[in-house]
Write an enzyme that holds these catalytic residues in place. Sequence first.
Site, PDB file in Angstrom:
ATOM      1  N   GLU A   1       3.320   1.514   2.997  1.00 62.22           N
ATOM      2  CA  GLU A   1       4.364   0.492   2.966  1.00 62.22           C
ATOM      3  C   GLU A   1       5.401   0.807   1.895  1.00 62.22           C
ATOM      4  O   GLU A   1       6.606   0.626   2.111  1.00 62.22           O
ATOM      5  CB  GLU A   1       3.725  -0.879   2.707  1.00 62.22           C
ATOM      6  CG  GLU A   1       2.891  -1.391   3.869  1.00 62.22           C
ATOM      7  CD  GLU A   1       2.007  -2.563   3.492  1.00 62.22           C
ATOM      8  OE1 GLU A   1       1.571  -3.282   4.403  1.00 62.22           O
ATOM      9  OE2 GLU A   1       1.729  -2.745   2.288  1.00 62.22           O
TER      10      GLU A   1
ATOM     11  N   ASN B   1       0.846  -1.185   0.000  1.00 58.02           N
ATOM     12  CA  ASN B   1       0.000   0.000   0.000  1.00 58.02           C
ATOM     13  C   ASN B   1       0.887   1.243   0.000  1.00 58.02           C
ATOM     14  O   ASN B   1       2.121   1.151   0.031  1.00 58.02           O
ATOM     15  CB  ASN B   1      -0.980  -0.012   1.179  1.00 58.02           C
ATOM     16  CG  ASN B   1      -0.298   0.011   2.531  1.00 58.02           C
ATOM     17  OD1 ASN B   1       0.751   0.634   2.716  1.00 58.02           O
ATOM     18  ND2 ASN B   1      -0.884  -0.668   3.513  1.00 58.02           N
TER      19      ASN B   1
ATOM     20  N   ASP C   1      -6.353  -7.566   1.564  1.00 61.13           N
ATOM     21  CA  ASP C   1      -6.625  -9.001   1.377  1.00 61.13           C
ATOM     22  C   ASP C   1      -7.550  -9.213   0.191  1.00 61.13           C
ATOM     23  O   ASP C   1      -7.352 -10.121  -0.625  1.00 61.13           O
ATOM     24  CB  ASP C   1      -7.275  -9.591   2.633  1.00 61.13           C
ATOM     25  CG  ASP C   1      -6.401  -9.485   3.862  1.00 61.13           C
ATOM     26  OD1 ASP C   1      -5.169  -9.404   3.714  1.00 61.13           O
ATOM     27  OD2 ASP C   1      -6.953  -9.493   4.984  1.00 61.13           O
TER      28      ASP C   1
END
Length: 310
Positions: free
Chosen positions: A195, A192, A260
């Site tokens: 990150e 993301n 996820d």
Amino acid sequence: MLPNFENARVLVVGDIMLDRYWFGEVSRISPEAPVPVVHVSRTEERPGGAANVARNAAALGARVSLLSVAGKDEAGDSLARLLHDENVNVVLHRDAGLDTTIKLRVIGRQQQLLRIDFETQPSHEVLLNKLADFEKMLAGADVVILSDYGKGGLTHIRQMIELANATHKPVLVDPKGDDYARYHGATLLTPNRGEFREVAGSWKSEEELAKKAQQLRLDLNLQALLVTRSEEGMTLYREAGMVHEHALAREVYDVSGAGDTVIATLGVMLASDSTMPEAVRVANLAAGIVVGKLGTAVVSCDELITELNK
């Protein structure tokens, strides 16, 4: 139109956890401390982490196997039962010295008030046994998804990527931490925005972001890098160039588990012979749907088709 997902075979490996929710009403402040008092009226349990990736892929109709580690405890039993109920073929290595990771969330008036985490690291012997099972299960997969939540379950991720590459199976990785060298050789990495910034540094323009993304892709020998950017959508970087998908405009209730859903949708699409840009487009739609739901949730084919028709 979506591909037929019934024959898509997806192997998910990674850190699993049990997401517990306590729902209640808040009507007063505690006399003991300046905190709200929640009168719990309902509880729920849902698979989290890599288990949530698996249930998202299964919800789309794919044939899903999950390989992971859990404790020999009540939470591990609950996870096994929940995943079985959602048509996930589960291979769990149970470690007596491990407490299954639990994330307990207290919800009042549809807002998360508190989260409490329970976790320990799995033993080395259990992880080695899991690696042997991974090699056996590769033959029955079209796509491998490695879901890294930094809980120790993917200690041998380098070997897993090498094994997947040796059998020519695409391997998708949802990364964690700042040691991206361990993901070298993966097909696709899906950090993301936060990150990616932690690893590559900040940027001031789209051009600078693209330069950093392509450099990281080359350094790690990736076929593609997908940066999910919250309200800015998501951007795919490949040797062929960049593809950007804008975020859907909708009310956001909860972003937990959205990553996820993204990587599960990507995996199912690629296992169904879709191109990378096609997979990213549908994954972006899935992300827009799931953030409109409370807690870790799944997206159905019918919901995706509705969005595609719009």
